[in-house]
Design a protein around this motif. Sequence first.
Motif, mmCIF file in Angstrom:
data_model
loop_
_atom_site.group_PDB
_atom_site.id
_atom_site.type_symbol
_atom_site.label_atom_id
_atom_site.label_comp_id
_atom_site.label_asym_id
_atom_site.label_seq_id
_atom_site.Cartn_x
_atom_site.Cartn_y
_atom_site.Cartn_z
ATOM 1 N N UNK A 5 0.851 -1.198 0.000
ATOM 2 C CA UNK A 5 0.000 0.000 0.000
ATOM 3 C C UNK A 5 0.880 1.240 0.000
ATOM 4 N N UNK A 6 0.376 2.294 -0.607
ATOM 5 C CA UNK A 6 1.094 3.561 -0.653
ATOM 6 C C UNK A 6 0.612 4.471 0.464
ATOM 7 N N UNK A 7 1.550 5.128 1.128
ATOM 8 C CA UNK A 7 1.228 6.169 2.099
ATOM 9 C C UNK A 7 1.380 7.510 1.386
ATOM 10 N N UNK A 8 0.304 8.289 1.393
ATOM 11 C CA UNK A 8 0.297 9.560 0.664
ATOM 12 C C UNK A 8 0.232 10.737 1.631
ATOM 13 N N UNK A 9 0.599 11.894 1.118
ATOM 14 C CA UNK A 9 0.576 13.103 1.940
ATOM 15 C C UNK A 9 -0.872 13.467 2.243
ATOM 16 N N UNK A 10 -1.247 13.505 3.536
ATOM 17 C CA UNK A 10 -2.642 13.786 3.884
ATOM 18 C C UNK A 10 -2.943 15.280 3.819
ATOM 19 N N UNK A 11 -4.202 15.603 4.107
ATOM 20 C CA UNK A 11 -4.614 17.000 4.184
ATOM 21 C C UNK A 11 -3.819 17.692 5.283
ATOM 22 N N UNK A 12 -3.262 18.856 4.966
ATOM 23 C CA UNK A 12 -2.371 19.544 5.902
ATOM 24 C C UNK A 12 -3.085 20.579 6.755
ATOM 25 N N UNK A 59 8.957 -0.560 1.597
ATOM 26 C CA UNK A 59 9.471 -1.219 0.402
ATOM 27 C C UNK A 59 10.029 -0.235 -0.620
ATOM 28 N N UNK A 60 9.523 1.014 -0.614
ATOM 29 C CA UNK A 60 10.031 2.009 -1.566
ATOM 30 C C UNK A 60 9.765 3.398 -1.010
ATOM 31 N N UNK A 61 10.715 4.311 -1.245
ATOM 32 C CA UNK A 61 10.586 5.709 -0.820
ATOM 33 C C UNK A 61 10.527 6.576 -2.072
ATOM 34 N N UNK A 62 9.534 7.463 -2.127
ATOM 35 C CA UNK A 62 9.311 8.259 -3.332
ATOM 36 C C UNK A 62 9.764 9.713 -3.199
ATOM 37 N N UNK A 63 10.202 10.132 -2.011
ATOM 38 C CA UNK A 63 10.575 11.531 -1.811
ATOM 39 C C UNK A 63 11.974 11.611 -1.228
ATOM 40 N N UNK A 64 12.556 12.797 -1.343
ATOM 41 C CA UNK A 64 13.875 13.057 -0.756
ATOM 42 C C UNK A 64 13.887 14.486 -0.242
ATOM 43 N N UNK A 65 14.875 14.807 0.566
ATOM 44 C CA UNK A 65 14.982 16.155 1.131
ATOM 45 C C UNK A 65 15.053 17.195 0.018
ATOM 46 N N UNK A 71 -0.652 17.677 -1.526
ATOM 47 C CA UNK A 71 -1.558 16.695 -0.937
ATOM 48 C C UNK A 71 -1.825 15.572 -1.944
ATOM 49 N N UNK A 72 -1.726 14.341 -1.483
ATOM 50 C CA UNK A 72 -1.958 13.182 -2.344
ATOM 51 C C UNK A 72 -0.701 12.590 -2.931
ATOM 52 N N UNK A 73 0.439 13.285 -2.769
ATOM 53 C CA UNK A 73 1.698 12.758 -3.314
ATOM 54 C C UNK A 73 2.126 11.511 -2.533
ATOM 55 N N UNK A 74 2.666 10.521 -3.249
ATOM 56 C CA UNK A 74 3.131 9.306 -2.586
ATOM 57 C C UNK A 74 4.409 9.578 -1.802
ATOM 58 N N UNK A 75 4.420 9.117 -0.542
ATOM 59 C CA UNK A 75 5.605 9.265 0.297
ATOM 60 C C UNK A 75 6.425 7.983 0.290
#
Length: 439
Positions: A5-12, A59-65, A71-75
Amino acid sequence: MQRIMDVKLPNLGEGADSGTVVNVLVKEGDKVEKDQPLIELENEKAVASIPSSASGVVSKIFVKSGDKISIGARLVSLDVGGGSGARDTTPVAKPAKQAPVPPPASAPEPEPMEEPAAEPVEELAEPGAIDNSEVAASPSIRNMANDLGIDLRRVKGTARGGRIIISDVRAYIQRLIKLARQPKPASVRPETPARRAPEQIDFSKWGEITRKPMTPLRKVISHRMLENWNTIPHVTQFDEADVSELLELRRKYVSVYEKKGARLTLTSFILKAAVIVLKKHAIFNASLDELNGEIIYKEYYHIGIAVDTEAGLMVPVIRDVDKKDLLQLSKDIEELARKARDRKVTAEELKGGTFTISNQGGIGGSFFTPIVNKPEVAILGLGKGSLKPVARNNMIEPRMMLPIGLSYDHRLIDGGTAARFTVDLIQAIENFNENEVKV
């Protein structure tokens, strides 16, 4: 069994839809629990931790510093089924290819979008030019409408049988005011000069240079300072307060406060004095509702404290200053300043202020002109105190004088009002009640 499952950026939260990744707190293969922080995200002036919405193995990381995400972007992807974290590699049948659709010989040009027309504004007639004698309303309302040039046939009556009452006329007038404030369509809007584009200058032709990108925080500060300066007519009232007695009180009780886990500072005293004066001069604790042309008087006292950090200026807010004693205020100041410097202050802790204090005394310098923190209408700037010869009781004495600068919004506050506020503030500082310091 594997399940990814993907964890996405929630509503801020309200008014926030994106941010910049400051730190990634996990790596591939890490096991994480639900609500465990995955990344630190900078939004406006705050840095917040974004938690995992489930337990599993990364299992996978989609972002970096440095990445800016919305909102909704995969983390990250999580293996929540207890597998190794790799994605399921079972081949999936590909759909049959469809024959390509040939493009039209010539694509039609898109039709220009028309700007929606503003609702027409109903105009008032000349006084006495309207005959409202046949309208269902009392004689007093008909006479008032005739005097104002209001055609009561356009007013919706809410009383029995459609009879028009005074509240209906008031609602009609308010509607006319609202319509009059609507922006005009572009076709009738007067031409305004285009904003001048920033000039690109090649500084390297005069010598060696180094380029560094502005941080997201510095961009926010830059934008807000420009907006505050351009939209608020600033005036600054200067004066000095004798803080000799106040510093004696501090020396007397500083060790007592330290034993209670608090650091007694000059800012603590100024907070207490300021809230006393804000209660007396309510306009300095107010805001201007520009849309409705109203002044909002606040019954609460949330004072922002400007904090100088390595990343830039931050203004966390101390809530309900009027309801706290000096000990609690001293603890709040220290805690919020530490959180601001560590970039742990939340977005909510930066909002809701009614007045701001900026104390540069620890750095040095004297008078300065602080910029009002919109939607507030005033800000108090404090410089470094210095010993000066002062005439007291027909004698010249060395006294510790504190330079103060009160910047205010001249749309709401006049010079005389600001002068009276400053005089009362100085009196509150110079005659501070020792009972307020005792713990």
